[in-house]
Structures are given as structure tokens and as C-alpha cells.
Design an enzyme around this catalytic site. Sequence first.
Site, mmCIF file in Angstrom:
data_model
loop_
_atom_site.group_PDB
_atom_site.id
_atom_site.type_symbol
_atom_site.label_atom_id
_atom_site.label_comp_id
_atom_site.label_asym_id
_atom_site.label_seq_id
_atom_site.Cartn_x
_atom_site.Cartn_y
_atom_site.Cartn_z
ATOM 1 N N SER A 147 79.178 30.484 78.369
ATOM 2 C CA SER A 147 77.771 30.125 78.511
ATOM 3 C C SER A 147 76.919 31.188 77.846
ATOM 4 C CB SER A 147 77.387 30.032 79.991
ATOM 5 O OG SER A 147 75.990 29.912 80.148
ATOM 6 N N TYR A 161 77.162 33.725 88.336
ATOM 7 C CA TYR A 161 77.758 32.793 87.374
ATOM 8 C C TYR A 161 77.784 33.412 85.976
ATOM 9 C CZ TYR A 161 77.865 28.698 84.247
ATOM 10 O OH TYR A 161 78.160 27.806 83.248
#
Length: 252
Positions: A147, A161
Site C-alpha cells: 500500500s 496497517y
Amino acid sequence: MAEPVPQVVIVTGGSRGIGAAVALRAARAGYAVVVNSSADAAGAGSTVEGITADGGVAVAVQADVSDPAAVARLFDAAASLGTLAAVVNNAGITGNLIGPLTDVPAATVRRVLDVNVAGMVYVCQEAVRRLSTEPGGRGGSIINISSTATKAGSPGTWVHYAASKGAVDVLTVGLAAEVASQGIRVNCVAPGSTNTGLHAAAGMPDRVERLNHTIPMGRGAEPDEVAAAVLWLLSGEAGYITGAVLPVSGGR
């Protein structure tokens, strides 16, 4: 003349979003697809139905990637379809919450790290065991999904995360160098804000739209746009690329 043995790709977290888009594109590219999910049997079944309706070959396999024994069973299931050629390591979670790091329960931190980091490692380990030319495998490709949250760290929303995805980037670079001589390419695709159910599950369904003003291209990605990058890295056109982290982020 004997029929050619299908080339198989395993897609973890293939029941929805980016994983489902990758599975559908892979099938159109001629792969037999193993659609993995941890608990979303209905979603995995829907992905398989979409593939078979288009004339492709696919099977759904339930396995929690944070369990090494389940990962081994997942790869065993893939062997029944043909010759393993590629693995797309997509399974990942946020813990279904948004907020400052101090508000993230310890159990959520542990689960996110178990799936996003340990699970990535377990899948990569099993993929190398099956693909490596050293014990007689045919080589192949591993794509890890990271990501662009690793760039800014997602303050106030998903620091835990983002940290887990930072580990994915490092895993990709290190493993790529380690197994390049074994016929295995390891790369990473790092999506930016993408229109998937991830944000709604965390209680902020309009999150992508709210971030549009921060993206030079003015919008979030569609899952199929991320999938296109994955399939390109799997293709022969990317045959000299390994250890890359490719952002698919609209310039953000």
C-alpha cells in the site's frame, strides 16, 4: 496429443476487491485460478462463478494465511489444477477500525500483524518451496500487495496497517534478491486509495472520495486498474523485473 497442463495462480484474499479483480484478470490471461479466502466463502464462490461463466477454470479454497498448516493445504489444492506458476499474496486486513494508534486494541494489532506480515511470510515461504528450481520446481513469480500508506504512515487512521505494509515492502526486496537465482521473481504492487469495501468495513464508506483532493489524478483507483499492474508484472514483458515496489496511486 496430450492436453497442456494448466498454469496455476493462487490469489489470496480473492473473494472481493483487488483480489477478485486479479483473479478475474488472471483467468482471462489463461491461468487456472485458486481463489483463496479466510472466511468469505460466498465472495470466493462468486469470484469463481464469474471466472467459470467466462470459460475459465477456478476453484475456491478456504485457508487462513496466518496459519502455516492452512497455507500448505492451500498450495496442495493448487497442485490438483495444474502446475503452479504464480502467487498473488493479496490477503490483508485493517482490523475494521479507523482512529489514532493509541485506540487500537492489542488484539487488533496482533491480528493485523498475523495476517498482513506473518501471513505474507508463510505464503512466500510455501511459494518458494514449490516454485524454486533448486529442488526441481519450474520457477515462477510472486506478487505481494502492499500500500502507498507506507509513504505517510496513515496518521490518525491506520498507522498499524501502514506499518504492516512497510514490512511487506521490505519482505519483497529481501526475498527477491534471495531467490532470483532460483528462477523466482518477487515484486510488489502498492495501491493508493482504491474503491473497495475495505473502507466501508472500517466505518468510513466515503473515505476514498474524501481523499480525492490529495490525489493528482483526482480520483481513487478501481480494483481492475490495480489488477492490470499485477498481471503485467506476472507477464513475460516484466521478465527482467524483480524486487520492485510499483505504486498504483494516481500520483499520490
